[in-house]
Design an enzyme around this catalytic site. Sequence first.
Site, short mmCIF file in Angstrom:
data_model
loop_
_atom_site.label_atom_id
_atom_site.label_comp_id
_atom_site.label_asym_id
_atom_site.label_seq_id
_atom_site.Cartn_x
_atom_site.Cartn_y
_atom_site.Cartn_z
N HIS A 149 0.84 -1.19 0.00
CA HIS A 149 0.00 0.00 0.00
C HIS A 149 0.87 1.23 0.00
CE1 HIS A 149 0.61 1.47 4.16
NE2 HIS A 149 0.84 0.19 4.44
N CYS A 150 0.32 2.33 -0.49
CA CYS A 150 1.02 3.62 -0.41
C CYS A 150 0.20 4.52 0.51
CB CYS A 150 1.22 4.22 -1.80
SG CYS A 150 -0.32 4.55 -2.68
N ALA A 151 0.21 5.81 0.26
CA ALA A 151 -0.44 6.73 1.18
C ALA A 151 -1.97 6.65 1.12
CB ALA A 151 0.01 8.16 0.88
N THR A 152 -2.50 6.23 -0.02
CA THR A 152 -3.95 6.31 -0.20
C THR A 152 -4.58 5.06 -0.78
OG1 THR A 152 -3.62 7.30 -2.38
CG2 THR A 152 -3.88 8.81 -0.53
N ARG A 153 -3.78 4.13 -1.29
CA ARG A 153 -4.39 3.02 -2.01
C ARG A 153 -3.70 1.69 -1.76
NH1 ARG A 153 -2.66 5.50 -7.82
NH2 ARG A 153 -2.56 7.40 -6.61
#
Length: 705
Positions: free
Chosen positions: A24-28
């Site tokens: 995952h990254c910051a939003t997804r």
Amino acid sequence: MATSPASEIIDKIGGAGNVASLTHCATRLRFQLHDGDKVDKAGMEAIPGVMGAVPQAGDRFQVVIGGGVQNVYNDIMALPQMSGGAAAASAEESLDDIKKREREKGVRGKVAWIDTLFEFLSDSFRPILGALLGASFFITFMALMATLDVIPDWNAPGVTLDPSWAFVNLMWQCVFVFLPLMVAYNASAKIGADPWVGFAIMAVLMLPGFTALGADVDKTPLFGFDAAQVAIVDIWGIPMPIADYSSQVFPPLLMAAVLGPLYKLLRKIITPNLQLIFVPFFAMLIMIPLTAFLIGPIGVYVGAGLAQLLSAINTWSPFIFAIVIPLAYPFMVPLGLHWPINAIMLLNIQTLGYDFIQGPMGAWNFACFGATAGVLILAYRHRDTQMKQTATGALAAGLLGGISEPSLYGIHLRFKRIYPRMLVGCFVGGLTIGLGSLLLGLEHGVTTQAFVFTSLLTIPAFSPIGLYAIAVAIAFVTAMLLVLFSNFRTPEQQAAFEAERDAAEAAAGGAHHRGAAAASAPAASVAAPAAAGATAAAAAAPATATAVMEVGELVQLMSPLDGTAVAISEVPDPVFAGGVMGPGVAIEPSGTTVVSPGVGTVVAAQPTGHAFGLQLDNGVELLIHVGIDTVNLKGEGFDVKVKNGDRVEVGTELVTFDRAVIEKAGYPLITPVIVLNADQFDTVDPVALGPVKAGDPLLDIQTKA
């Protein structure tokens, strides 16, 4: 209370079995799938909490969550269906990746036939580990009863047990007496032959009638080797060695190794419509005599020879042996080299009446479990939910079952600081056994008369029990304390973890705050008949209160960096370009410093430096995403200036980045600036497109009338 969308996401993604890896990254959420066609995109986008779903090339798929992505990711990884390979395939190495990496440190993974050999050995034993574990508990129970003088020395020569206790004794003998049949079945299946044919071939050598052929014949050393005693009987004028094959493992392994190629040959030369009958027949016709006359005795000889070699080393110096074994096992297990040793342990018991390897091996196991206990305590201190779950399961499997793999692959090989500290525990435990053996005058060190898994429950199976218990306790406590005092993460890893944890907790807190605010909004609209009243209330509020925009108010959001403002639709990422995350604008940067565009609080500062979430005092929730897919750089080229919870003013530096690093990696530098809570406003529009400086007006935001 809202429930996590984790299980629905996995269902719509095609099930846990369709997940090759998940990060995952910051939003997804970023899925790598086995088959991208199995995804129900429409169903995914209909899940509450999912902001959008974006299929990508190469069976990759992104699920847009927003600021709470860390929580959803943790919930997904905690799902029962994700407990296998998919669960392990996280942002870190997967279980298979770790095993492959460790194997390639030795000859495994480099020399094909060696890799095949160890896979053959492991797959021949792995399916019966449950039966061996169950039997080991019966053995431990019998040993405990003998220690407490409830029954006589149950396995001493000439001892006759009461029928009730004799029956209990049979509960473990059933596994070890017929162990060759179990190994023959598994090994034959692994090699590509009919497992029941392999079972039947080995069963001939274990028939009471076969053993009775040599009942009246004096036993002699096989090939002159005293450790392998056999009775030689003439069968059609050919000498056949008759041995006791109970608990033997090398004869069925060698038999299966020959049966496999023979089976393939027979399938080639026999027409398909006759194979069902004649392939098994000719295989048994050839293999039963071959196994009885040659393969079985060779297996007995090889096994006894290896057992005798290790016994000679242990007899020469139990002190050195007790130290070497626990220090060697942490390296042998990842390479798969422990499987032949398991076979020798069984042979020791069958030929010598005891085993001397499992005692020192217990020092390794308990040092391993002690390190896991240290990790578990730190996980509670650090509020690391995922590690608490991993370490709890691994520790339970170790202390109750004697199984080290969950600790080894789930924790220790992922965090390199653990191994040196665990090795100290192995050394201290082995040293205790060695010194204790010298002081007590033990010729063979700590021994056991049965094959057991070294756990808390099997401690009574070892002799002397006091020395063994002290040694494993010292190994456990030493490894645990060393991990506790020095942490299992490096300072950099710890800082990165705390940043991610704080971001997740801040996002969860922000979601809770927004939910409470939404619930109270109707009452607030009734209680505030006019903007003047709202203004007066705001004036009377403490100076630290958030300055929420008034109804119909228009404010301007400043640019966070130098560059050229472009429409959000020009971002080469469908999530941003399609407005899934919300409206905003993008900047093609000319500078390398990102600053805060308003007054507020940092609620999400990614340790990788690629994304920042800000809660501005005017009520705007803002996402600044530096570049596209730059999360893959894992912080390289980024110098983060703030952390979660920091207060920022207009112009406060958030991060500086190295353009050359990002460009060399091939990632676009374009930086989306997104209003995440745009549904609370009437309009979010760019002030103007074109050249812009940090601090220049960038977005016009107007509250709902």
